[in-house]
Design a protein around this motif. Structure first.
Motif, short mmCIF file in Angstrom:
data_model
loop_
_atom_site.label_atom_id
_atom_site.label_comp_id
_atom_site.label_asym_id
_atom_site.label_seq_id
_atom_site.Cartn_x
_atom_site.Cartn_y
_atom_site.Cartn_z
N ILE A 391 0.85 -1.20 0.00
CA ILE A 391 0.00 0.00 0.00
C ILE A 391 0.89 1.26 0.00
O ILE A 391 0.60 2.24 -0.66
N ALA A 392 2.01 1.17 0.75
CA ALA A 392 2.91 2.32 0.85
C ALA A 392 3.38 2.75 -0.54
O ALA A 392 3.49 3.94 -0.82
N LYS A 393 3.62 1.77 -1.42
CA LYS A 393 4.08 2.12 -2.77
C LYS A 393 3.01 2.89 -3.53
O LYS A 393 3.31 3.82 -4.27
N GLU A 394 1.76 2.47 -3.30
CA GLU A 394 0.64 3.15 -3.95
C GLU A 394 0.55 4.60 -3.42
O GLU A 394 0.40 5.54 -4.19
N VAL A 395 0.65 4.72 -2.10
CA VAL A 395 0.59 6.05 -1.47
C VAL A 395 1.75 6.92 -1.97
O VAL A 395 1.58 8.09 -2.29
N PHE A 396 2.90 6.29 -2.06
CA PHE A 396 4.09 7.00 -2.51
C PHE A 396 3.90 7.57 -3.91
O PHE A 396 4.23 8.74 -4.18
N ALA A 397 3.36 6.76 -4.81
CA ALA A 397 3.13 7.22 -6.19
C ALA A 397 2.18 8.42 -6.20
O ALA A 397 2.38 9.38 -6.94
N GLU A 398 1.18 8.34 -5.34
CA GLU A 398 0.20 9.43 -5.24
C GLU A 398 0.87 10.70 -4.67
O GLU A 398 0.63 11.81 -5.15
N MET A 399 1.71 10.51 -3.68
CA MET A 399 2.45 11.64 -3.10
C MET A 399 3.32 12.30 -4.16
O MET A 399 3.41 13.52 -4.26
N PHE A 400 3.96 11.46 -4.96
CA PHE A 400 4.86 11.97 -6.00
C PHE A 400 4.09 12.81 -7.03
O PHE A 400 4.57 13.83 -7.50
N ALA A 401 2.89 12.34 -7.33
CA ALA A 401 2.10 13.03 -8.36
C ALA A 401 1.44 14.30 -7.81
O ALA A 401 1.34 15.30 -8.52
N THR A 402 0.97 14.24 -6.56
CA THR A 402 0.15 15.36 -6.06
C THR A 402 0.80 16.20 -4.97
O THR A 402 0.37 17.33 -4.72
N GLY A 403 1.82 15.66 -4.30
CA GLY A 403 2.42 16.40 -3.20
C GLY A 403 1.59 16.33 -1.91
O GLY A 403 1.93 16.99 -0.93
N GLU A 404 0.51 15.54 -1.93
CA GLU A 404 -0.33 15.39 -0.73
C GLU A 404 0.43 14.68 0.39
O GLU A 404 1.38 13.93 0.13
N SER A 405 0.00 14.88 1.64
CA SER A 405 0.66 14.19 2.75
C SER A 405 0.17 12.74 2.77
O SER A 405 -0.95 12.45 2.37
#
Ligand code: ADP
Ligand code: ZN
Ligand code: MG
Length: 480
Positions: A391-405
């Motif tokens: 799941i962390a990898k999924e969250v990480f990809a999202e963080m990379f794209a959006t800058g969200e926490s």
């Protein structure tokens, strides 16, 4: 016969400054040719050079960062030669009184070939400041001269003949580049010609004290090319000596396409530069207090940083090395690691995920949307088992794209890891019920089927189940 190679390098480094060395033209790469010029850098008669203090300061910083002695009295000299890359017929350089002398730089770690390097210091004979000549380009039927480069401040770093292999030369260049970058002296972008190196190499029979005849190799425009060129020269020179031939002192060029060196000129054709002090420039003086003042502004060097990363964050030497190759990456890690309970894991995420993604997406680390603090938070979410690695990898990809926490993403997407025993028992039961054939196999002694069930269970939980608990529960239920 067995020979030992003796290698000394002369490295030119363009100093990053706002303006050129002796005039107010911008020091900038990539402009339309001959647009960043003035009467001074075009060598018009009657013009006067005015030294750039920022460049002198950076020359001193370079010296201090390589343990050199800084001259309290130095001067600029004229190096006379006649060639289209220099409009004045001489280059302003430094001859007998350079800014920095007698320094050293430590080699460590692995060489380019992967072999362990000996722990040793490479002496630095001198570092002097001069002006870069114009850039000449040659194509079929025409040559061009771009004077935008003429007058750009240029450091020349001359090493002692202390290196003994291509790997050591490569490591020396790597360390020198790091120091120049960390010290804010130069960006050392080799593709832009900001760092250029000449290699001097000779062979001597193993055990002999005297040096052999020195060959100078020019035009090495990457560290890899320098490494290849040294290996090639060792082979070429040994071959000549083995066949009973002798070498003469000469300057050779390197052709990286053919992988061969070629003769440029012999010693007889060497220039007589007729150096003499430049009468237009005052000598430069420093007091001890001024030198100490500059010393106080020096940054932590990679060497010290690596030691600190190993010591206070528990990194391996290898991880520390990777994370300090680039100063911005080191700063990023430093900041993230300080805010995390698991700095070692932060390092893993940067090395295996962040750096890969940055290079794939061609994003510089200081433009990365994941703040160091957010990466620390993500790692802590994994550490305290709020989310699992997948799941962390999924969250990480999202963080990379959006800058969200990470916390916001986990919450919005309902990704919190399921560790509730009852919920896990239920999905495990479901996975077992759906695959009776595999249950048979497992019970017949095929342990490998367990992995299949882990996969099925994770899928049913949409990746959210705690994998450790899943495995334990599977073992339990399958045994019943
Ligand atoms: P030159 O007078 O030809 O410029 P220098 O003595 O100034 O020669 O040295 C230039 C570079 O060559 C330095 O980096 C030095 O370490 C290296 N060097 C000098 N002698 C040798 C040698 N015999 N073999 C390899 N490198 C050498
Ligand atoms: Zn100018
Ligand atoms: Mg010399």
């Amino acid at each position: 016969m067995k020979y030992e190679a003796v290698i000394g390098l002369e490295v030119h480094v363009q100093v990053r400054t706002a303006s050129k060395m002796f005039c107010s033209c911008p020091n900038r790469y990539g402009a339309e040719p001959n647009t960043l010029v003035c009467p001074v850098c075009l060598g018009y008669p009657g013009t006067l050079p005015v030294p750039n203090h920022e460049a002198i300061l950076k020359a001193v910083r370079a010296g201090l960062l390589t343990e050199c002695t800084i001259a309290k009295f130095s001067k600029f000299d004229r190096k006379s030669y006649f060639y289209p890359d220099l409009a004045k017929n001489y280059q302003i350089s430094q001859y007998d009184l350079p800014f920095c002398t007698a320094g050293r730089l430590r080699l460590s770690g692995k060489g380019f070939s992967g072999a362990e390097l000996p722990e040793k210091y490479i002496g630095i004979t001198r570092i002097h400041l001069e002006e870069d000549p114009a850039k000449l380009t040659h194509s079929a039927g025409a040559s061009g001269a771009d004077y935008n480069r003429s007058g750009v401040p240029l450091l020349e770093v001359v090493s002692e003949p202390d290196m003994r292999s291509a790997d050591e030369a490569y490591a020396y260049l790597t360390r020198l580049k790091e120091i120049m970058q960390y010290g804010d002296i130069s960006d050392c972008d080799m593709e832009k010609g900001q760092m250029r190196c000449d290699v001097n190499i000779s062979l001597r029979p193993v055990g002999q004290k005297e040096f052999g005849t020195k060959i100078e190799l020019k035009n090495l425009n990457s560290f890899r090319a320098a490494h290849r060129a040294v290996e090639y020269e060792i082979w070429r020179q040994s071959d000549i000596l083995d066949k009973g031939g002798s070498l003469r002192q000469e300057t050779r060029g390197w052709n990286d396409d053919s992988g061969e060196s070629y003769l440029m000129r012999t010693k007889e054709q060497a220039h007589d530069y007729r150096y003499f002090p430049d009468p237009d420039l005052m000598p430069v003086t420093f007091t001890d207090e001024e030198i100490d003042e500059i010393r106080r502004t020096l940054p932590e060097l990679p060497e010290a940083k690596r030691a600190r990363f190993v010591e206070s964050f528990g990194l391996t030497a290898y991880d520390a090395e990777v994370l300090t190759l680039d100063r911005a990456v080191a700063a990023y890690f430093d900041e993230a690691a300080r805010q995390s309970r698991a700095p070692k894991l932060v390092a893993n995420w940067i090395i295996s995920e962040l750096l890969r993604l940055l290079s794939e997406e061609k994003v510089a680390i200081n433009e990365c949307r994941i703040a160091p603090k957010s990466l620390a938070e993500l790692v802590d979410l994994i550490e305290n088992k709020t989310i699992n690695g997948k799941i962390a990898k999924e969250v990480f990809a999202e963080m990379f794209a959006t800058g969200e926490s990470p916390a916001a993403i986990v919450k919005a997407k309902g990704l919190v890891q399921v560790s509730d025993a009852g919920a896990i028992a239920a999905v495990v039961a479901e996975a077992i019920k759906a695959n009776p054939a595999q249950v048979e196999q497992y019970r017949a002694g095929n342990e490998k089927v367990l992995q299949f069930f882990v996969g099925q269970t994770m899928k049913l939980s949409r990746g959210k189940a705690n994998p450790q608990l899943v495995i334990a529960e599977l073992r339990k239920q399958l045994a019943e």
